[in-house]
Design a protein around this motif. Sequence first.
Motif, PDB file in Angstrom:
ATOM      1  N   HIS A  17      33.687 -18.940 -46.066  1.00 36.56           N
ATOM      2  CA  HIS A  17      33.250 -20.171 -46.733  1.00 36.56           C
ATOM      3  C   HIS A  17      31.736 -20.368 -46.642  1.00 36.56           C
ATOM      4  O   HIS A  17      31.240 -21.481 -46.697  1.00 36.56           O
ATOM      5  CB  HIS A  17      33.989 -21.379 -46.159  1.00 36.56           C
ATOM      6  N   GLY A  18      31.031 -19.276 -46.480  1.00 33.68           N
ATOM      7  CA  GLY A  18      29.564 -19.360 -46.497  1.00 33.68           C
ATOM      8  C   GLY A  18      28.941 -19.624 -45.136  1.00 33.68           C
ATOM      9  O   GLY A  18      27.735 -19.876 -45.048  1.00 33.68           O
ATOM     10  N   GLY A  19      29.731 -19.569 -44.087  1.00 33.45           N
ATOM     11  CA  GLY A  19      29.225 -19.873 -42.753  1.00 33.45           C
ATOM     12  C   GLY A  19      28.297 -18.801 -42.203  1.00 33.45           C
ATOM     13  O   GLY A  19      28.386 -17.629 -42.591  1.00 33.45           O
ATOM     14  N   TYR A  20      27.434 -19.190 -41.306  1.00 39.55           N
ATOM     15  CA  TYR A  20      26.450 -18.347 -40.599  1.00 39.55           C
ATOM     16  C   TYR A  20      25.399 -17.732 -41.533  1.00 39.55           C
ATOM     17  O   TYR A  20      24.657 -16.843 -41.134  1.00 39.55           O
ATOM     18  CB  TYR A  20      27.148 -17.256 -39.757  1.00 39.55           C
TER      19      TYR A  20
ATOM     20  N   MET B  28      23.212 -24.855 -33.865  1.00 38.32           N
ATOM     21  CA  MET B  28      22.549 -24.676 -32.563  1.00 38.32           C
ATOM     22  C   MET B  28      21.738 -23.391 -32.522  1.00 38.32           C
ATOM     23  O   MET B  28      20.635 -23.360 -31.963  1.00 38.32           O
ATOM     24  CB  MET B  28      23.577 -24.686 -31.424  1.00 38.32           C
ATOM     25  N   ILE B  29      22.286 -22.311 -33.093  1.00 36.02           N
ATOM     26  CA  ILE B  29      21.568 -21.030 -33.049  1.00 36.02           C
ATOM     27  C   ILE B  29      20.245 -21.148 -33.811  1.00 36.02           C
ATOM     28  O   ILE B  29      19.186 -20.747 -33.312  1.00 36.02           O
ATOM     29  CB  ILE B  29      22.435 -19.890 -33.636  1.00 36.02           C
ATOM     30  N   VAL B  30      20.313 -21.719 -35.004  1.00 35.12           N
ATOM     31  CA  VAL B  30      19.101 -21.854 -35.814  1.00 35.12           C
ATOM     32  C   VAL B  30      18.094 -22.769 -35.111  1.00 35.12           C
ATOM     33  O   VAL B  30      16.888 -22.484 -35.065  1.00 35.12           O
ATOM     34  CB  VAL B  30      19.437 -22.390 -37.224  1.00 35.12           C
ATOM     35  N   SER B  31      18.570 -23.852 -34.535  1.00 32.40           N
ATOM     36  CA  SER B  31      17.683 -24.789 -33.835  1.00 32.40           C
ATOM     37  C   SER B  31      17.053 -24.123 -32.616  1.00 32.40           C
ATOM     38  O   SER B  31      15.847 -24.250 -32.374  1.00 32.40           O
ATOM     39  CB  SER B  31      18.454 -26.034 -33.397  1.00 32.40           C
ATOM     40  N   ALA B  32      17.872 -23.403 -31.848  1.00 33.54           N
ATOM     41  CA  ALA B  32      17.373 -22.724 -30.650  1.00 33.54           C
ATOM     42  C   ALA B  32      16.306 -21.704 -31.029  1.00 33.54           C
ATOM     43  O   ALA B  32      15.305 -21.528 -30.323  1.00 33.54           O
ATOM     44  CB  ALA B  32      18.520 -22.038 -29.919  1.00 33.54           C
ATOM     45  N   TYR B  33      16.517 -21.046 -32.162  1.00 36.58           N
ATOM     46  CA  TYR B  33      15.556 -20.061 -32.657  1.00 36.58           C
ATOM     47  C   TYR B  33      14.195 -20.729 -32.908  1.00 36.58           C
ATOM     48  O   TYR B  33      13.150 -20.210 -32.502  1.00 36.58           O
ATOM     49  CB  TYR B  33      16.121 -19.437 -33.938  1.00 36.58           C
TER      50      TYR B  33
ATOM     51  N   ASP C   8      33.714 -17.695 -27.953  1.00 35.98           N
ATOM     52  CA  ASP C   8      34.167 -16.315 -27.689  1.00 35.98           C
ATOM     53  C   ASP C   8      34.095 -15.472 -28.953  1.00 35.98           C
ATOM     54  O   ASP C   8      33.594 -14.345 -28.935  1.00 35.98           O
ATOM     55  CB  ASP C   8      35.620 -16.316 -27.177  1.00 35.98           C
ATOM     56  N   GLN C   9      34.591 -16.037 -30.047  1.00 39.10           N
ATOM     57  CA  GLN C   9      34.555 -15.309 -31.325  1.00 39.10           C
ATOM     58  C   GLN C   9      33.113 -15.006 -31.746  1.00 39.10           C
ATOM     59  O   GLN C   9      32.817 -13.907 -32.210  1.00 39.10           O
ATOM     60  CB  GLN C   9      35.201 -16.155 -32.422  1.00 39.10           C
ATOM     61  N   ALA C  10      32.259 -16.009 -31.585  1.00 40.26           N
ATOM     62  CA  ALA C  10      30.860 -15.836 -32.005  1.00 40.26           C
ATOM     63  C   ALA C  10      30.177 -14.734 -31.188  1.00 40.26           C
ATOM     64  O   ALA C  10      29.376 -13.961 -31.719  1.00 40.26           O
ATOM     65  CB  ALA C  10      30.104 -17.155 -31.893  1.00 40.26           C
ATOM     66  N   TYR C  11      30.521 -14.640 -29.896  1.00 41.06           N
ATOM     67  CA  TYR C  11      29.977 -13.541 -29.081  1.00 41.06           C
ATOM     68  C   TYR C  11      30.455 -12.200 -29.617  1.00 41.06           C
ATOM     69  O   TYR C  11      29.680 -11.250 -29.746  1.00 41.06           O
ATOM     70  CB  TYR C  11      30.399 -13.693 -27.610  1.00 41.06           C
ATOM     71  N   LYS C  12      31.756 -12.136 -29.936  1.00 36.67           N
ATOM     72  CA  LYS C  12      32.326 -10.861 -30.414  1.00 36.67           C
ATOM     73  C   LYS C  12      31.659 -10.394 -31.697  1.00 36.67           C
ATOM     74  O   LYS C  12      31.507  -9.210 -31.941  1.00 36.67           O
ATOM     75  CB  LYS C  12      33.841 -11.016 -30.629  1.00 36.67           C
ATOM     76  N   LYS C  13      31.270 -11.363 -32.538  1.00 33.23           N
ATOM     77  CA  LYS C  13      30.638 -11.006 -33.823  1.00 33.23           C
ATOM     78  C   LYS C  13      29.116 -10.929 -33.700  1.00 33.23           C
ATOM     79  O   LYS C  13      28.411 -10.900 -34.711  1.00 33.23           O
ATOM     80  CB  LYS C  13      30.990 -12.049 -34.883  1.00 33.23           C
ATOM     81  N   ASN C  14      28.627 -11.016 -32.462  1.00 34.33           N
ATOM     82  CA  ASN C  14      27.181 -10.963 -32.211  1.00 34.33           C
ATOM     83  C   ASN C  14      26.394 -12.076 -32.918  1.00 34.33           C
ATOM     84  O   ASN C  14      25.254 -11.918 -33.313  1.00 34.33           O
ATOM     85  CB  ASN C  14      26.622  -9.578 -32.617  1.00 34.33           C
ATOM     86  N   MET C  15      27.054 -13.229 -33.060  1.00 41.34           N
ATOM     87  CA  MET C  15      26.327 -14.419 -33.518  1.00 41.34           C
ATOM     88  C   MET C  15      25.708 -15.096 -32.298  1.00 41.34           C
ATOM     89  O   MET C  15      24.825 -15.929 -32.408  1.00 41.34           O
ATOM     90  CB  MET C  15      27.262 -15.415 -34.205  1.00 41.34           C
ATOM     91  N   LEU C  16      26.251 -14.776 -31.123  1.00 39.25           N
ATOM     92  CA  LEU C  16      25.695 -15.249 -29.849  1.00 39.25           C
ATOM     93  C   LEU C  16      25.448 -14.031 -28.981  1.00 39.25           C
ATOM     94  O   LEU C  16      26.003 -12.965 -29.237  1.00 39.25           O
ATOM     95  CB  LEU C  16      26.673 -16.190 -29.149  1.00 39.25           C
TER      96      LEU C  16
ATOM     97  N   ASP D 168      15.280 -10.236 -33.192  1.00 38.82           N
ATOM     98  CA  ASP D 168      14.602 -10.301 -31.907  1.00 38.82           C
ATOM     99  C   ASP D 168      14.816 -11.682 -31.299  1.00 38.82           C
ATOM    100  O   ASP D 168      13.872 -12.412 -31.022  1.00 38.82           O
ATOM    101  CB  ASP D 168      13.106 -10.020 -32.115  1.00 38.82           C
ATOM    102  N   PHE D 169      16.068 -12.032 -31.143  1.00 39.29           N
ATOM    103  CA  PHE D 169      16.400 -13.362 -30.621  1.00 39.29           C
ATOM    104  C   PHE D 169      17.744 -13.319 -29.911  1.00 39.29           C
ATOM    105  O   PHE D 169      18.724 -12.800 -30.444  1.00 39.29           O
ATOM    106  CB  PHE D 169      16.446 -14.376 -31.773  1.00 39.29           C
ATOM    107  N   SER D 170      17.769 -13.866 -28.692  1.00 38.58           N
ATOM    108  CA  SER D 170      19.007 -13.888 -27.919  1.00 38.58           C
ATOM    109  C   SER D 170      19.308 -15.323 -27.501  1.00 38.58           C
ATOM    110  O   SER D 170      18.392 -16.075 -27.159  1.00 38.58           O
ATOM    111  CB  SER D 170      18.869 -13.015 -26.674  1.00 38.58           C
ATOM    112  N   PHE D 171      20.562 -15.665 -27.516  1.00 40.11           N
ATOM    113  CA  PHE D 171      20.945 -17.048 -27.194  1.00 40.11           C
ATOM    114  C   PHE D 171      22.336 -17.062 -26.585  1.00 40.11           C
ATOM    115  O   PHE D 171      23.288 -16.524 -27.150  1.00 40.11           O
ATOM    116  CB  PHE D 171      20.912 -17.889 -28.479  1.00 40.11           C
ATOM    117  N   ASP D 172      22.430 -17.664 -25.395  1.00 39.66           N
ATOM    118  CA  ASP D 172      23.722 -17.824 -24.727  1.00 39.66           C
ATOM    119  C   ASP D 172      24.173 -19.271 -24.812  1.00 39.66           C
ATOM    120  O   ASP D 172      23.357 -20.187 -24.675  1.00 39.66           O
ATOM    121  CB  ASP D 172      23.600 -17.426 -23.247  1.00 39.66           C
ATOM    122  N   LEU D 173      25.455 -19.451 -25.016  1.00 39.30           N
ATOM    123  CA  LEU D 173      25.983 -20.805 -25.205  1.00 39.30           C
ATOM    124  C   LEU D 173      27.260 -21.006 -24.403  1.00 39.30           C
ATOM    125  O   LEU D 173      28.104 -20.108 -24.339  1.00 39.30           O
ATOM    126  CB  LEU D 173      26.257 -21.030 -26.705  1.00 39.30           C
ATOM    127  N   ALA D 174      27.401 -22.176 -23.777  1.00 38.16           N
ATOM    128  CA  ALA D 174      28.618 -22.497 -23.030  1.00 38.16           C
ATOM    129  C   ALA D 174      28.911 -23.988 -23.156  1.00 38.16           C
ATOM    130  O   ALA D 174      28.037 -24.769 -23.523  1.00 38.16           O
ATOM    131  CB  ALA D 174      28.447 -22.120 -21.557  1.00 38.16           C
TER     132      ALA D 174
END
Lengths: 429, 156
Positions: A26-29, A108-113, A140-148, A156-162
Amino acid sequence: MGFMEKILLKNADVPDINDIDVYVAHGGYKSLDKAFQMGPAAVLEEVKRSGLRGRGGAWFPAGMKWQFCVEVNKFPKYLIANADEGEPATFKDRPFLEKDPHQLIEGMIVSAYAIGASKGYIYLRGEYPTGYKVLNAAIDQAYKKNMLGQHIKGADFSFDLAVHRGAGAYICGEASALIESLEGKRGQFRVRPPYMATHGAFGMPTVVNNVETLVNVSHIINGGADWWGSIGSKDSPGPKIFGISGHLQRPGLYELPMGVTLRELIYEYGGGIKDGRELKAVIPGGVSTAMLTPEHLDIKMDVKSLQAAGSAIGSGATTVMSEDACVVHMVWRAMAFFYHESCGRCTPCREGTDWMVKILARIENGAGRTEDLKILEDVCHTIHNNCFCPLGEGAVNPVLSSLKYFRQDFEEHIRTRGCPKGLRARARH
Amino acid sequence: MITLSENTLQEIERAASKYVDRKSALMAALWAAQAEFGQLSPDVIEAVAEVIGVSSAHAQGLATYHSLYWKKPVGKYVVMLCTNIACTLMGAETLLEHLEKKLGIHEGETTPDGMFTLQEVECIGSCGNAPAMVINETFYYDLTAEKIDGILSGLR
Ligand SMILES: Cc1cc2nc3c(=O)[nH]c(=O)nc-3n(C[C@H](O)[C@H](O)[C@H](O)COP(=O)(O)O)c2cc1C
Ligand code: SF4
Ligand code: FES
């Protein structure tokens, strides 16, 4: 006015949108690719230019808050999504916590960037157990897809989320108390300075933003600041989720442009007052904001207009009371909330809310005295000038505004020795 | 002294790995311990404090600060009825009385058979479908006395 095309709630009825594949379909990410192409400085600039203001209650310009944090040369930096949603009558963030979690994660990813934050937390209120499961599964899913994680999508950007789960305490929604709570302490207000931009979570530069604020960021990047900023009011633009409750035909969540009038909100979207009754009072932005009356129906729901009317947009949670409601009873109940939630550090807040609950209960129950109204006002003024944090000030608003607009109701209770609607204030623990 | 189960300990360590300072996992640890023991008695809190590495007084102070940590035993079902403004406008107080009568207890109490604890709570973010309540982790919306009767008999 008509219903606007949904931006924030566009996925509300998409089945399984909590699944990352459905979300991407649906156009996400998508905003990640664009943001990584633009670079952090350009993303920050775009958010500044959009005019995005924080939707958690204080309406501080988001880009400016980020800028302060960007300027500090200390790492790691933290981005925290405030998902405490504790302001009574507020239920606008819940869709992103329970149904459409990837929209928050993407924002959050875009903002953190843009901020240069490498660590993130979602501070989730304890009252949303489903959200805890849904958000954790989505992360968990986002980590698996390397969105996190490391080098997100090769950038050149890394971000951990919990997720950090709260356990019931309104004050923990206040940004500095939230950070105390995140650090494993009792969530209490921190006196500034030092500011969070330099000394936030774990002593590091930190940005705290409301869930809805962060969700908007991907849309600003996808659609551009010009498009986004053209929606709604000039001084506080963008789409907004208004949660309307109380005596309405159709209470619920409505995504509308900022600047919709109270009349439209109540009569067009909310379907008017329940059972064809007359409108008595409106609380426009959550229990901590000043009550308004039918005279105020043409006021726009934006920062400037509500401030000019002596109230505030707060969380945009609008609660409507019909002529069947007892204003004294509602103010008593609101005060019981503030007393319960006072952290107890400042005497005027702790003692003042306690005292006001007692006075309001005695007025409601027929033992009120004429002097009580003056006492209430005095207590409010003492709290107003002598408290650490805005919780105390919030407690004052329902009292002073109702005494201003509905004084005759208080007087009638005192004169006739009780509530004309036959209600009583219960003893509470 | 109480020992925490292997499961709970693992969950606490998983939580601790998410922070630079393990003290941050104290809230998660209290949640995990509450899930195991059903409540946070002083000895459970002490065990949690030891695992996290804070004083019992600190952990105790945190537990009492938050309304969703149970400091005394609760029933199998904790019925949390919201009586904040949106729910009160829509009749929550009548429902509270109804629940008290139906369960034969006052707000804050637990039925003698240990089945139900009744609690009045602040806003649970369901104001568009008021009055609302939560039983354990399930939300119930647009409540009426009849609806509540049906829900309770379904649980018995
Ligand atoms: C007593 C109190 C409770 C608050 N609760 C919340 C809350 O539940 N959620 C929220 O986003 N902001 C809450 N705030 C506002 C935060 O302090 C802060 O301004 C906000 O999270 C910043 O994000 P924003 O700029 O995106 O709005 C609260 C403030 C006070 C004083
Ligand atoms: S104003 Fe009230 S809630 Fe805020 S710090 Fe003081 S006592 Fe605590
Ligand atoms: S006021 Fe009851 S759920 Fe919000």
